[in-house]
Design a protein around this motif. Structure first.
Motif, mmCIF file in Angstrom:
data_model
loop_
_atom_site.group_PDB
_atom_site.id
_atom_site.type_symbol
_atom_site.label_atom_id
_atom_site.label_comp_id
_atom_site.label_asym_id
_atom_site.label_seq_id
_atom_site.Cartn_x
_atom_site.Cartn_y
_atom_site.Cartn_z
ATOM 1 N N LYS A 84 39.321 47.093 41.075
ATOM 2 C CA LYS A 84 39.347 45.815 41.793
ATOM 3 C C LYS A 84 38.248 44.840 41.372
ATOM 4 O O LYS A 84 38.381 43.639 41.548
ATOM 5 N N THR A 85 37.147 45.328 40.835
ATOM 6 C CA THR A 85 36.037 44.454 40.438
ATOM 7 C C THR A 85 35.890 44.460 38.927
ATOM 8 O O THR A 85 35.813 45.517 38.297
ATOM 9 N N ARG A 98 42.725 37.845 36.979
ATOM 10 C CA ARG A 98 43.700 37.759 38.073
ATOM 11 C C ARG A 98 44.998 38.463 37.691
ATOM 12 O O ARG A 98 45.564 39.218 38.488
ATOM 13 N N GLY A 150 44.946 42.108 37.999
ATOM 14 C CA GLY A 150 44.894 42.644 39.354
ATOM 15 C C GLY A 150 43.515 42.762 39.971
ATOM 16 O O GLY A 150 43.366 43.337 41.060
ATOM 17 N N TYR A 151 42.513 42.233 39.306
ATOM 18 C CA TYR A 151 41.172 42.267 39.896
ATOM 19 C C TYR A 151 41.097 41.293 41.075
ATOM 20 O O TYR A 151 41.759 40.257 41.077
ATOM 21 N N THR A 152 40.283 41.640 42.065
ATOM 22 C CA THR A 152 40.105 40.766 43.231
ATOM 23 C C THR A 152 38.697 40.201 43.324
ATOM 24 O O THR A 152 38.442 39.313 44.126
ATOM 25 N N GLN A 153 37.792 40.721 42.517
ATOM 26 C CA GLN A 153 36.407 40.239 42.514
ATOM 27 C C GLN A 153 35.885 40.254 41.085
ATOM 28 O O GLN A 153 36.195 41.159 40.306
ATOM 29 N N CYS A 154 35.075 39.244 40.756
ATOM 30 C CA CYS A 154 34.456 39.163 39.426
ATOM 31 C C CYS A 154 32.947 39.022 39.591
ATOM 32 O O CYS A 154 32.467 38.191 40.368
ATOM 33 N N THR A 205 35.285 35.712 44.359
ATOM 34 C CA THR A 205 36.502 36.320 44.869
ATOM 35 C C THR A 205 37.663 35.671 44.127
ATOM 36 O O THR A 205 37.787 34.434 44.115
ATOM 37 N N LEU A 206 38.494 36.499 43.507
ATOM 38 C CA LEU A 206 39.571 35.966 42.663
ATOM 39 C C LEU A 206 40.807 35.648 43.466
ATOM 40 O O LEU A 206 41.355 36.039 44.218
#
Length: 158
Positions: free
Chosen positions: A77-78, A108, A111-115, A157-158
């Protein structure tokens, strides 16, 4: 400025850019991105199957810089925005924004939700760009960070 995924034929060029720009800002030695082993062959360390991709910025057939996305500590996720380096001739032309936006779009889609990113306070133009794109400053690095020489930590937050 054209942005495209790196291939092996560009490894030596981007290594030279990363090392030169790193030296320009004092990012030399352990604790800084330019000294990471992957810099020797970026195309071999970034692949879609592993949730990563490194992009290069090309202008009139010449590589002007690059930047990439990879999982942060194997997280699903990150991700980490990493090794965003541009030659002086590419700065102030929108290349950094286009390159970073391409990286974030890839993140994005993967599928990542945070960078997360870490950088140096001397890289003021890059920091302003990251702020403009919505990155927020952190007081401390994320646990497990290997670039201990960096003094600015940010997340989005993506």
């Amino acid at each position: 400025m054209h942005i495209k995924p790196i291939t092996a034929q560009y490894d030596a060029h981007i290594r030279t850019i990363i090392e030169a720009v790193g030296a320009e800002f004092g990012a030399v030695g352990d604790g800084f991105g330019p000294s990471d082993r992957e810099v020797q062959a970026m195309s071999q360390h970034y692949c879609i199957e592993q949730g990563s991709q490194y992009f290069i910025a090309v202008e009139h057939g010449q590589i002007m810089g690059g930047g990439g996305i990879k999982p942060f500590l194997n997280s699903a996720k990150t991700c980490e925005l990493c090794k965003v380096f541009l030659l002086p001739a590419a700065r102030g032309k929108g290349a950094g924004k286009k390159l970073t936006q391409t990286c974030l779009d890839f993140a994005r889609q993967a599928g990542y939700t945070q960078c997360y990113l870490d950088t140096l306070s001397e890289m003021t133009s890059a920091i302003r760009l990251y702020e403009h794109l919505g990155f927020k400053h952190r007081d401390t690095p994320m646990p497990g960070v290997i670039h201990t020489g960096c003094d600015v930590w940010m997340e989005l937050t993506l």
